[in-house]
Design an enzyme around this catalytic site. Sequence first.
Site, PDB file in Angstrom:
ATOM      1  N   HIS A 207       0.795  -1.236   0.000  1.00  0.00           N
ATOM      2  CA  HIS A 207       0.000   0.000   0.000  1.00  0.00           C
ATOM      3  C   HIS A 207       0.826   1.285   0.000  1.00  0.00           C
ATOM      4  O   HIS A 207       0.276   2.370  -0.071  1.00  0.00           O
ATOM      5  CB  HIS A 207      -0.975   0.021   1.181  1.00  0.00           C
TER       6      HIS A 207
HETATM    7  C1  UD1 Z   1      -2.157   5.644   5.794  1.00  0.00           C
HETATM    8  C2  UD1 Z   1      -0.808   6.092   6.351  1.00  0.00           C
HETATM    9  C3  UD1 Z   1       0.182   4.964   6.237  1.00  0.00           C
HETATM   10  C4  UD1 Z   1      -0.341   3.704   6.892  1.00  0.00           C
HETATM   11  C5  UD1 Z   1      -1.676   3.366   6.263  1.00  0.00           C
HETATM   12  C6  UD1 Z   1      -2.295   2.136   6.857  1.00  0.00           C
HETATM   13  C7  UD1 Z   1      -0.334   8.486   6.007  1.00  0.00           C
HETATM   14  C8  UD1 Z   1       0.517   9.443   5.271  1.00  0.00           C
HETATM   15  N1  UD1 Z   1      -0.275   7.221   5.590  1.00  0.00           N
HETATM   16  O1  UD1 Z   1      -1.981   5.409   4.402  1.00  0.00           O
HETATM   17  O2  UD1 Z   1       1.386   5.329   6.892  1.00  0.00           O
HETATM   18  O3  UD1 Z   1       0.563   2.658   6.703  1.00  0.00           O
HETATM   19  O4  UD1 Z   1      -2.562   4.471   6.462  1.00  0.00           O
HETATM   20  O5  UD1 Z   1      -3.456   1.802   6.170  1.00  0.00           O
HETATM   21  O6  UD1 Z   1      -1.021   8.872   6.918  1.00  0.00           O
HETATM   22  N2  UD1 Z   1      -9.528   4.928   1.973  1.00  0.00           N
HETATM   23  C9  UD1 Z   1     -10.686   4.216   2.021  1.00  0.00           C
HETATM   24  N3  UD1 Z   1     -11.218   3.953   3.240  1.00  0.00           N
HETATM   25  C10 UD1 Z   1     -10.651   4.357   4.386  1.00  0.00           C
HETATM   26  C11 UD1 Z   1      -9.457   5.097   4.328  1.00  0.00           C
HETATM   27  C12 UD1 Z   1      -8.896   5.367   3.117  1.00  0.00           C
HETATM   28  O7  UD1 Z   1     -11.255   3.832   1.014  1.00  0.00           O
HETATM   29  O8  UD1 Z   1     -11.193   4.056   5.473  1.00  0.00           O
HETATM   30  C13 UD1 Z   1      -8.914   5.194   0.661  1.00  0.00           C
HETATM   31  C14 UD1 Z   1      -9.188   6.579   0.191  1.00  0.00           C
HETATM   32  O9  UD1 Z   1      -9.491   6.517  -1.156  1.00  0.00           O
HETATM   33  C15 UD1 Z   1      -7.871   7.299   0.381  1.00  0.00           C
HETATM   34  C16 UD1 Z   1      -6.863   6.178   0.275  1.00  0.00           C
HETATM   35  O10 UD1 Z   1      -7.520   5.017   0.756  1.00  0.00           O
HETATM   36  O11 UD1 Z   1      -7.663   8.291  -0.545  1.00  0.00           O
HETATM   37  C17 UD1 Z   1      -5.622   6.409   1.093  1.00  0.00           C
HETATM   38  O12 UD1 Z   1      -5.958   6.723   2.447  1.00  0.00           O
HETATM   39  P1  UD1 Z   1      -5.010   7.704   3.291  1.00  0.00           P
HETATM   40  O13 UD1 Z   1      -5.593   7.958   4.629  1.00  0.00           O
HETATM   41  O14 UD1 Z   1      -4.651   8.896   2.484  1.00  0.00           O
HETATM   42  O15 UD1 Z   1      -3.639   6.925   3.473  1.00  0.00           O
HETATM   43  P2  UD1 Z   1      -3.237   5.375   3.417  1.00  0.00           P
HETATM   44  O16 UD1 Z   1      -2.718   5.062   2.077  1.00  0.00           O
HETATM   45  O17 UD1 Z   1      -4.300   4.494   3.992  1.00  0.00           O
END
Ligand code: UD1
Length: 360
Positions: A207
């Site tokens: 991820h």
């Molecule tokens: C975040 C953390 C990362 C951690 C990871 C664990 C940062 C910079 N990164 O990354 O260090 O390892 O979490 O999962 O904070 N989304 C969903 N549902 C959710 C949350 C997110 O669909 O409940 C999707 C959204 O489209 C979003 C994407 O996942 O844009 C990424 O989510 P984001 O919170 O930006 O960071 P992660 O890649 O999850």
Amino acid sequence: MSFKIVNVVGARPNFVKIAPLLDAYRIDPRIEPILIHTGQHYDHIMSEVFFQDLGIPVPDYNLGVGSGSHVEQIAKIMLAFEPLMNDLKPQCILVVGDVNSTVACAMVGCKLGIPVAHVESGLRSGDRSMPEEINRIITDSISDLLFCTENSAMENLRREGVDPVRFFFVGNVMIDSLMKNISKAEESAILQKLSLEPRSYILLTLHRPSNVDNDAVLNRLLDTVEIIARDTPVIFPVHPRTLKKLQGRQIDGLRTIEPLGYLDFLKLMAGSKIVLTDSGSVQEESLILKTKCLTLRDNTERPITVEMGSNRVVGTREADILLACKEALARDYSFRVPPLWDGNASKRITRILVRHFLGD
Ligand code: UD1
């Protein structure tokens, strides 16, 4: 006299880290913990299921910020967190890990003059293109109390000029959670549900933006894993960030499944021959579960996992991964447990907080 401490969670790994701290706070009735969820992760399977699996109470406040660009996410968290801190007036804000919620709330605490405690401090990958690395550097530079999981973290803080009276070697709260929950995880029926025999499959997680947001790298990694899957089944719980990128792509031989809850994932990891991952937490958990780990990155901020013999940092090139995988399947690794990864990190942190803020 009471001690009001705000505890921040936002994204999946934070929940696992905060659960044992909330437990440990119970040893002193003067501690008044408040739990705040920023809402960075909001899906049932990325958030709520962890509260259920780990027995974390419903947060006292949920800022509901959701997804967005990193700047937008951090800014939204700061704007929602500041007025709440002005109302609650805690004596301390405790943040964990390196996600956007961590740095956002640490910056608010710093600006408002509220002491910030950072759990999992000092880890450095040396790679400033990694969003978490920037979050770690900023958070550590403005935190008042810094709690470290491994020696390299303390060396990093020393090198960055942090006053040694501010940092403490306490062990690993992620491992506190693992040790507390491993027998419950053993009872998970996930292997039967997926019709898998223990040690008959490889587990894959991906991820990190550097691996999944770049089409060339992602395609290269998936092509490589397809080759591995010709001999050994590969199970791939897909993170939402990665899912967006996979839309429409056919992956031969890979068994993609939804992300899993905490207990199911531990069971699946404990039962796998090898885990291929770009996660930080998985590098640590696999060590304790005695599952060989190959890290699909060029660096790690957790070098102790390599030193203790469970983890190899193999990069993202096909030839390197295939070779490392072949070698890992062919021979046994020796696993040593890092100092203080004994399930008691949260108690140590609690004692230090009490001494610092209540003076005994
Ligand atoms: C975040 C953390 C990362 C951690 C990871 C664990 C940062 C910079 N990164 O990354 O260090 O390892 O979490 O999962 O904070 N989304 C969903 N549902 C959710 C949350 C997110 O669909 O409940 C999707 C959204 O489209 C979003 C994407 O996942 O844009 C990424 O989510 P984001 O919170 O930006 O960071 P992660 O890649 O999850």
